[in-house]
Design a protein around this motif. Sequence first.
Motif, PDB file in Angstrom:
ATOM      1  N   PRO A  10       0.804  -1.222   0.000  1.00  0.00           N
ATOM      2  CA  PRO A  10       0.000   0.000   0.000  1.00  0.00           C
ATOM      3  C   PRO A  10       0.838   1.275   0.000  1.00  0.00           C
ATOM      4  N   LEU A  11       2.005   1.234   0.635  1.00  0.00           N
ATOM      5  CA  LEU A  11       2.872   2.411   0.652  1.00  0.00           C
ATOM      6  C   LEU A  11       3.449   2.677  -0.734  1.00  0.00           C
ATOM      7  N   ILE A  12       3.833   1.620  -1.426  1.00  0.00           N
ATOM      8  CA  ILE A  12       4.317   1.764  -2.805  1.00  0.00           C
ATOM      9  C   ILE A  12       3.193   2.329  -3.680  1.00  0.00           C
ATOM     10  N   ALA A  13       2.004   1.753  -3.543  1.00  0.00           N
ATOM     11  CA  ALA A  13       0.860   2.205  -4.338  1.00  0.00           C
ATOM     12  C   ALA A  13       0.526   3.671  -4.057  1.00  0.00           C
ATOM     13  N   LEU A  14       0.643   4.084  -2.815  1.00  0.00           N
ATOM     14  CA  LEU A  14       0.340   5.460  -2.445  1.00  0.00           C
ATOM     15  C   LEU A  14       1.255   6.445  -3.163  1.00  0.00           C
ATOM     16  N   PHE A  15       2.517   6.080  -3.326  1.00  0.00           N
ATOM     17  CA  PHE A  15       3.493   7.002  -3.919  1.00  0.00           C
ATOM     18  C   PHE A  15       3.779   6.740  -5.396  1.00  0.00           C
ATOM     19  N   ASP A  16       3.155   5.730  -5.951  1.00  0.00           N
ATOM     20  CA  ASP A  16       3.307   5.427  -7.379  1.00  0.00           C
ATOM     21  C   ASP A  16       1.937   5.537  -8.032  1.00  0.00           C
ATOM     22  N   GLY A  17       1.694   6.679  -8.650  1.00  0.00           N
ATOM     23  CA  GLY A  17       0.391   6.936  -9.272  1.00  0.00           C
ATOM     24  C   GLY A  17       0.008   5.953 -10.357  1.00  0.00           C
ATOM     25  N   SER A  18       0.968   5.227 -10.921  1.00  0.00           N
ATOM     26  CA  SER A  18       0.667   4.249 -11.965  1.00  0.00           C
ATOM     27  C   SER A  18       0.345   2.864 -11.397  1.00  0.00           C
ATOM     28  N   ASP A  19       0.497   2.691 -10.099  1.00  0.00           N
ATOM     29  CA  ASP A  19       0.199   1.402  -9.461  1.00  0.00           C
ATOM     30  C   ASP A  19      -1.302   1.133  -9.520  1.00  0.00           C
ATOM     31  N   LYS A  20      -1.681  -0.100  -9.821  1.00  0.00           N
ATOM     32  CA  LYS A  20      -3.109  -0.421  -9.970  1.00  0.00           C
ATOM     33  C   LYS A  20      -3.901  -0.269  -8.671  1.00  0.00           C
ATOM     34  N   GLU A  45      12.149  -1.663   1.861  1.00  0.00           N
ATOM     35  CA  GLU A  45      11.524  -2.303   0.699  1.00  0.00           C
ATOM     36  C   GLU A  45      10.784  -1.274  -0.161  1.00  0.00           C
ATOM     37  N   VAL A  46      10.057  -0.387   0.480  1.00  0.00           N
ATOM     38  CA  VAL A  46       9.325   0.657  -0.253  1.00  0.00           C
ATOM     39  C   VAL A  46      10.304   1.555  -1.003  1.00  0.00           C
ATOM     40  N   SER A  47      11.343   1.994  -0.332  1.00  0.00           N
ATOM     41  CA  SER A  47      12.341   2.858  -0.978  1.00  0.00           C
ATOM     42  C   SER A  47      12.965   2.178  -2.187  1.00  0.00           C
ATOM     43  N   HIS A  48      13.257   0.898  -2.041  1.00  0.00           N
ATOM     44  CA  HIS A  48      13.835   0.149  -3.155  1.00  0.00           C
ATOM     45  C   HIS A  48      12.860   0.075  -4.338  1.00  0.00           C
ATOM     46  N   MET A  49      11.599  -0.178  -4.051  1.00  0.00           N
ATOM     47  CA  MET A  49      10.609  -0.315  -5.123  1.00  0.00           C
ATOM     48  C   MET A  49      10.259   1.032  -5.771  1.00  0.00           C
ATOM     49  N   LEU A  50      10.533   2.123  -5.072  1.00  0.00           N
ATOM     50  CA  LEU A  50      10.298   3.454  -5.637  1.00  0.00           C
ATOM     51  C   LEU A  50      11.552   4.019  -6.302  1.00  0.00           C
ATOM     52  N   ASP A  51      12.523   3.146  -6.577  1.00  0.00           N
ATOM     53  CA  ASP A  51      13.804   3.621  -7.117  1.00  0.00           C
ATOM     54  C   ASP A  51      13.715   4.128  -8.554  1.00  0.00           C
ATOM     55  N   PHE A  52      12.549   4.048  -9.157  1.00  0.00           N
ATOM     56  CA  PHE A  52      12.369   4.581 -10.509  1.00  0.00           C
ATOM     57  C   PHE A  52      12.428   6.102 -10.531  1.00  0.00           C
ATOM     58  N   ASN A  53      12.311   6.729  -9.330  1.00  0.00           N
ATOM     59  CA  ASN A  53      12.294   8.186  -9.285  1.00  0.00           C
ATOM     60  C   ASN A  53      12.793   8.654  -7.913  1.00  0.00           C
ATOM     61  N   LEU A  54      13.945   9.284  -7.895  1.00  0.00           N
ATOM     62  CA  LEU A  54      14.532   9.768  -6.637  1.00  0.00           C
ATOM     63  C   LEU A  54      13.608  10.753  -5.933  1.00  0.00           C
ATOM     64  N   ARG A  55      12.931  11.600  -6.687  1.00  0.00           N
ATOM     65  CA  ARG A  55      12.011  12.585  -6.097  1.00  0.00           C
ATOM     66  C   ARG A  55      10.886  11.877  -5.337  1.00  0.00           C
ATOM     67  N   VAL A  56      10.366  10.787  -5.884  1.00  0.00           N
ATOM     68  CA  VAL A  56       9.300  10.028  -5.228  1.00  0.00           C
ATOM     69  C   VAL A  56       9.838   9.401  -3.944  1.00  0.00           C
ATOM     70  N   GLN A  57      11.053   8.868  -3.984  1.00  0.00           N
ATOM     71  CA  GLN A  57      11.667   8.303  -2.772  1.00  0.00           C
ATOM     72  C   GLN A  57      11.786   9.377  -1.688  1.00  0.00           C
ATOM     73  N   ILE A  58      12.242  10.544  -2.073  1.00  0.00           N
ATOM     74  CA  ILE A  58      12.401  11.644  -1.117  1.00  0.00           C
ATOM     75  C   ILE A  58      11.049  12.073  -0.555  1.00  0.00           C
ATOM     76  N   ASP A  59      10.037  12.158  -1.420  1.00  0.00           N
ATOM     77  CA  ASP A  59       8.687  12.511  -0.955  1.00  0.00           C
ATOM     78  C   ASP A  59       8.176  11.488   0.056  1.00  0.00           C
ATOM     79  N   PHE A  60       8.429  10.217  -0.223  1.00  0.00           N
ATOM     80  CA  PHE A  60       8.024   9.167   0.706  1.00  0.00           C
ATOM     81  C   PHE A  60       8.716   9.353   2.054  1.00  0.00           C
ATOM     82  N   LEU A  61      10.015   9.584   2.041  1.00  0.00           N
ATOM     83  CA  LEU A  61      10.761   9.756   3.290  1.00  0.00           C
ATOM     84  C   LEU A  61      10.328  11.015   4.044  1.00  0.00           C
ATOM     85  N   LYS A  62       9.983  12.075   3.326  1.00  0.00           N
ATOM     86  CA  LYS A  62       9.448  13.287   3.977  1.00  0.00           C
ATOM     87  C   LYS A  62       8.129  12.972   4.675  1.00  0.00           C
ATOM     88  N   TRP A  63       7.297  12.190   4.017  1.00  0.00           N
ATOM     89  CA  TRP A  63       6.004  11.791   4.573  1.00  0.00           C
ATOM     90  C   TRP A  63       6.206  11.016   5.870  1.00  0.00           C
TER      91      TRP A  63
END
Length: 136
Positions: A10-20, A45-63
């Motif tokens: 769910p955390l990956i899905a929350l930060f990846d708008g293309s996730d189903k 694990e979430v950070s690793h799966m969001l590695d397609f975009n550093l900005r998204v990883q940073i946004d997740f960590l800020k959250w």
Amino acid sequence: MQKTLIDSGPLIALFDGSDKHHLKVVEFLKTFKGELITSWSVITEVSHMLDFNLRVQIDFLKWVELGALTLYEISQNDITHIRAMMEKYSDIPMDLADASLMYIADRQSIKNIISIDSDFDIYRTIKKLHLNNLLR
């Protein structure tokens, strides 16, 4: 306040708008009232799966930094229990993140989880209790 575990899906899905599952997770969290608890292995694990975009990883960590999640501290002494769970469910298999969440459920008497994985329908705590998946 209701304590609820949250898995990486769910955390990956929350930060990846293309996730189903993105919209389902967003809508669920808009109305969720409680404390979301997770582990460092889930954060990793979430950070690793969001590695397609550093900005998204940073946004997740800020959250996370803003207190959206409570991180349960797992010590070296806790590894024995976590490893034992992984061995018990090795046929599924249970990974470190899932085992850490089941460990937290045991330690904190938490009965609810937010996950997109069906594995949590199989796992049981030491007291033989299953977790109620609020996302289903």
